[in-house]
Design a protein around this motif. Structure first.
Motif, PDB file in Angstrom:
ATOM      1  N   TYR A 169      -7.073   8.010   7.061  1.00 59.16           N
ATOM      2  CA  TYR A 169      -8.220   7.724   6.199  1.00 59.16           C
ATOM      3  C   TYR A 169      -9.469   8.452   6.689  1.00 59.16           C
ATOM      4  CZ  TYR A 169      -5.445   3.779   4.474  1.00 59.16           C
ATOM      5  OH  TYR A 169      -4.458   2.998   3.918  1.00 59.16           O
ATOM      6  N   ALA A 170     -10.315   8.794   5.744  1.00 61.01           N
ATOM      7  CA  ALA A 170     -11.652   9.255   6.096  1.00 61.01           C
ATOM      8  C   ALA A 170     -12.414   8.081   6.702  1.00 61.01           C
ATOM      9  CB  ALA A 170     -12.380   9.764   4.859  1.00 61.01           C
ATOM     10  N   ASP A 171     -13.279   8.371   7.660  1.00 57.18           N
ATOM     11  CA  ASP A 171     -14.040   7.298   8.317  1.00 57.18           C
ATOM     12  C   ASP A 171     -14.835   6.476   7.302  1.00 57.18           C
ATOM     13  OD1 ASP A 171     -14.860   9.178  11.353  1.00 57.18           O
ATOM     14  OD2 ASP A 171     -13.081   8.023  10.802  1.00 57.18           O
ATOM     15  N   SER A 172     -15.314   7.127   6.254  1.00 59.04           N
ATOM     16  CA  SER A 172     -16.180   6.457   5.286  1.00 59.04           C
ATOM     17  C   SER A 172     -15.454   5.391   4.463  1.00 59.04           C
ATOM     18  CB  SER A 172     -16.810   7.493   4.345  1.00 59.04           C
ATOM     19  OG  SER A 172     -15.804   8.212   3.666  1.00 59.04           O
ATOM     20  N   VAL A 173     -14.119   5.417   4.457  1.00 56.54           N
ATOM     21  CA  VAL A 173     -13.379   4.446   3.628  1.00 56.54           C
ATOM     22  C   VAL A 173     -12.497   3.520   4.456  1.00 56.54           C
ATOM     23  CG1 VAL A 173     -13.380   6.109   1.737  1.00 56.54           C
ATOM     24  CG2 VAL A 173     -11.347   5.884   3.182  1.00 56.54           C
ATOM     25  N   LYS A 174     -12.449   3.725   5.753  1.00 55.69           N
ATOM     26  CA  LYS A 174     -11.606   2.879   6.608  1.00 55.69           C
ATOM     27  C   LYS A 174     -12.010   1.418   6.472  1.00 55.69           C
ATOM     28  CE  LYS A 174     -10.242   6.157  10.210  1.00 55.69           C
ATOM     29  NZ  LYS A 174     -10.446   6.597  11.609  1.00 55.69           N
ATOM     30  N   GLY A 175     -11.012   0.568   6.316  1.00 55.40           N
ATOM     31  CA  GLY A 175     -11.265  -0.857   6.178  1.00 55.40           C
ATOM     32  C   GLY A 175     -11.568  -1.301   4.761  1.00 55.40           C
ATOM     33  N   ARG A 176     -11.783  -0.340   3.864  1.00 51.62           N
ATOM     34  CA  ARG A 176     -12.087  -0.687   2.464  1.00 51.62           C
ATOM     35  C   ARG A 176     -10.995  -0.201   1.509  1.00 51.62           C
ATOM     36  NH1 ARG A 176     -16.305   1.528  -0.033  1.00 51.62           N
ATOM     37  NH2 ARG A 176     -16.324   3.444   1.212  1.00 51.62           N
ATOM     38  N   PHE A 177     -10.397   0.941   1.817  1.00 50.82           N
ATOM     39  CA  PHE A 177      -9.371   1.537   0.958  1.00 50.82           C
ATOM     40  C   PHE A 177      -8.011   1.417   1.629  1.00 50.82           C
ATOM     41  CE2 PHE A 177     -12.187   4.902  -1.376  1.00 50.82           C
ATOM     42  CZ  PHE A 177     -13.089   3.904  -1.708  1.00 50.82           C
ATOM     43  N   ALA A 178      -6.970   1.324   0.796  1.00 50.06           N
ATOM     44  CA  ALA A 178      -5.601   1.297   1.313  1.00 50.06           C
ATOM     45  C   ALA A 178      -4.720   2.173   0.442  1.00 50.06           C
ATOM     46  CB  ALA A 178      -5.070  -0.124   1.333  1.00 50.06           C
ATOM     47  N   ILE A 179      -3.991   3.077   1.095  1.00 51.09           N
ATOM     48  CA  ILE A 179      -3.090   3.973   0.381  1.00 51.09           C
ATOM     49  C   ILE A 179      -1.658   3.487   0.553  1.00 51.09           C
ATOM     50  CG2 ILE A 179      -2.822   5.568   2.342  1.00 51.09           C
ATOM     51  CD1 ILE A 179      -2.833   7.875   0.269  1.00 51.09           C
ATOM     52  N   SER A 180      -0.872   3.625  -0.496  1.00 49.67           N
ATOM     53  CA  SER A 180       0.536   3.242  -0.437  1.00 49.67           C
ATOM     54  C   SER A 180       1.338   4.181  -1.323  1.00 49.67           C
ATOM     55  CB  SER A 180       0.724   1.788  -0.881  1.00 49.67           C
ATOM     56  OG  SER A 180       0.267   1.610  -2.219  1.00 49.67           O
TER      57      SER A 180
ATOM     58  N   ASP B 197       5.486   4.907  -3.199  1.00 49.73           N
ATOM     59  CA  ASP B 197       6.842   4.485  -3.493  1.00 49.73           C
ATOM     60  C   ASP B 197       7.675   5.756  -3.564  1.00 49.73           C
ATOM     61  OD1 ASP B 197       9.271   3.771  -4.768  1.00 49.73           O
ATOM     62  OD2 ASP B 197       8.314   2.090  -5.758  1.00 49.73           O
ATOM     63  N   ASN B 198       8.464   6.011  -2.537  1.00 52.21           N
ATOM     64  CA  ASN B 198       9.215   7.259  -2.477  1.00 52.21           C
ATOM     65  C   ASN B 198      10.268   7.348  -3.580  1.00 52.21           C
ATOM     66  OD1 ASN B 198       7.807   8.195  -0.229  1.00 52.21           O
ATOM     67  ND2 ASN B 198       9.210   7.222   1.200  1.00 52.21           N
ATOM     68  N   ALA B 199      10.809   6.229  -3.984  1.00 53.15           N
ATOM     69  CA  ALA B 199      11.836   6.240  -5.025  1.00 53.15           C
ATOM     70  C   ALA B 199      11.254   6.631  -6.384  1.00 53.15           C
ATOM     71  CB  ALA B 199      12.498   4.874  -5.118  1.00 53.15           C
ATOM     72  N   LYS B 200       9.983   6.294  -6.598  1.00 57.46           N
ATOM     73  CA  LYS B 200       9.340   6.570  -7.880  1.00 57.46           C
ATOM     74  C   LYS B 200       8.402   7.771  -7.823  1.00 57.46           C
ATOM     75  CE  LYS B 200       9.445   1.729  -9.376  1.00 57.46           C
ATOM     76  NZ  LYS B 200       8.625   0.555  -9.818  1.00 57.46           N
ATOM     77  N   ASN B 201       8.244   8.358  -6.639  1.00 58.17           N
ATOM     78  CA  ASN B 201       7.331   9.501  -6.459  1.00 58.17           C
ATOM     79  C   ASN B 201       5.900   9.149  -6.891  1.00 58.17           C
ATOM     80  OD1 ASN B 201       9.380  11.141  -5.470  1.00 58.17           O
ATOM     81  ND2 ASN B 201       9.863  12.004  -7.468  1.00 58.17           N
ATOM     82  N   THR B 202       5.455   7.990  -6.470  1.00 59.86           N
ATOM     83  CA  THR B 202       4.107   7.552  -6.813  1.00 59.86           C
ATOM     84  C   THR B 202       3.294   7.269  -5.558  1.00 59.86           C
ATOM     85  OG1 THR B 202       4.799   5.233  -6.950  1.00 59.86           O
ATOM     86  CG2 THR B 202       4.849   6.510  -8.989  1.00 59.86           C
ATOM     87  N   VAL B 203       1.983   7.395  -5.700  1.00 59.22           N
ATOM     88  CA  VAL B 203       1.050   7.049  -4.629  1.00 59.22           C
ATOM     89  C   VAL B 203      -0.124   6.316  -5.260  1.00 59.22           C
ATOM     90  CG1 VAL B 203      -0.128   9.298  -4.742  1.00 59.22           C
ATOM     91  CG2 VAL B 203      -0.280   7.898  -2.663  1.00 59.22           C
ATOM     92  N   ASP B 204      -0.525   5.231  -4.632  1.00 65.75           N
ATOM     93  CA  ASP B 204      -1.626   4.412  -5.119  1.00 65.75           C
ATOM     94  C   ASP B 204      -2.754   4.381  -4.097  1.00 65.75           C
ATOM     95  OD1 ASP B 204       0.418   1.817  -6.704  1.00 65.75           O
ATOM     96  OD2 ASP B 204      -0.076   3.856  -7.305  1.00 65.75           O
ATOM     97  N   LEU B 205      -3.953   4.108  -4.593  1.00 69.01           N
ATOM     98  CA  LEU B 205      -5.114   3.935  -3.725  1.00 69.01           C
ATOM     99  C   LEU B 205      -5.847   2.671  -4.172  1.00 69.01           C
ATOM    100  CD1 LEU B 205      -6.753   5.244  -1.376  1.00 69.01           C
ATOM    101  CD2 LEU B 205      -8.249   6.198  -3.159  1.00 69.01           C
ATOM    102  N   GLN B 206      -5.789   1.644  -3.351  1.00 66.55           N
ATOM    103  CA  GLN B 206      -6.532   0.421  -3.612  1.00 66.55           C
ATOM    104  C   GLN B 206      -7.910   0.559  -2.987  1.00 66.55           C
ATOM    105  OE1 GLN B 206      -5.703  -2.396  -5.432  1.00 66.55           O
ATOM    106  NE2 GLN B 206      -7.826  -2.997  -5.037  1.00 66.55           N
ATOM    107  N   MET B 207      -8.940   0.453  -3.807  1.00 66.48           N
ATOM    108  CA  MET B 207     -10.308   0.638  -3.339  1.00 66.48           C
ATOM    109  C   MET B 207     -11.069  -0.671  -3.479  1.00 66.48           C
ATOM    110  SD  MET B 207     -11.110   4.399  -4.958  1.00 66.48           S
ATOM    111  CE  MET B 207     -11.081   3.817  -6.640  1.00 66.48           C
ATOM    112  N   ASN B 208     -11.499  -1.223  -2.372  1.00 65.15           N
ATOM    113  CA  ASN B 208     -12.246  -2.477  -2.348  1.00 65.15           C
ATOM    114  C   ASN B 208     -13.650  -2.237  -1.807  1.00 65.15           C
ATOM    115  OD1 ASN B 208      -9.883  -3.884  -3.176  1.00 65.15           O
ATOM    116  ND2 ASN B 208      -9.194  -4.028  -1.053  1.00 65.15           N
ATOM    117  N   SER B 209     -14.513  -3.209  -2.038  1.00 65.24           N
ATOM    118  CA  SER B 209     -15.895  -3.131  -1.538  1.00 65.24           C
ATOM    119  C   SER B 209     -16.531  -1.782  -1.863  1.00 65.24           C
ATOM    120  CB  SER B 209     -15.924  -3.369  -0.021  1.00 65.24           C
ATOM    121  OG  SER B 209     -15.348  -4.613   0.302  1.00 65.24           O
TER     122      SER B 209
END
Length: 121
Positions: free
Chosen positions: A59-70, A72-84
């Motif tokens: 993570y970039a320092d500016s988003v650590k603790g607020r954003f979470a990346i995940s 799904d290798n089976a579906k070839n997808t990537v998500d970014l949950q952005m909080n605060s």
């Protein structure tokens, strides 16, 4: 042909949350790292977060603790949950993936078309 299609951007108030999703499709043999980058008006594109095929995230320092990346290798997808979310998170967010289209071709970088995230203060 390989495509990355993003969804989930929009307008949110400061302190709120958004979830971005990206799906890779087409002639895909394997995917190495996937990630999210962003570009604010008048600024260079910058890394937000990346995740390896094994689940190691960065993570970039500016988003650590607020954003979470995940991903799904089976579906070839990537998500970014952005909080605060903060006003300084306002930018166009781009999905990125390192994709191999066959057992021998080299890995290439692919980009989505971008999705706007606007945080109002």
């Amino acid at each position: 042909q390989v495509q990355l299609v993003e969804s989930g951007g929009g307008l949110v108030q400061a302190g709120g949350s958004l979830r971005l999703s990206c799906a890779a499709s087409g002639s895909i043999f394997s995917i190495n790292d996937m990630g999210w980058y962003r570009q604010a008006p008048g600024k260079q594109r910058e890394l937000v977060a990346t995740i390896s095929s094994g689940g190691m995230s960065n993570y970039a320092d500016s988003v650590k603790g607020r954003f979470a990346i995940s991903r799904d290798n089976a579906k070839n997808t990537v998500d970014l949950q952005m909080n605060s979310l903060k006003s300084e998170d306002t930018a166009v967010y781009y999905c990125n993936a390192e994709i191999r289209r066959g057992p021998f071709p080299a890995v290439r970088q692919y980009w989505g078309q971008g999705t706007q995230v606007t945080v109002s203060s």
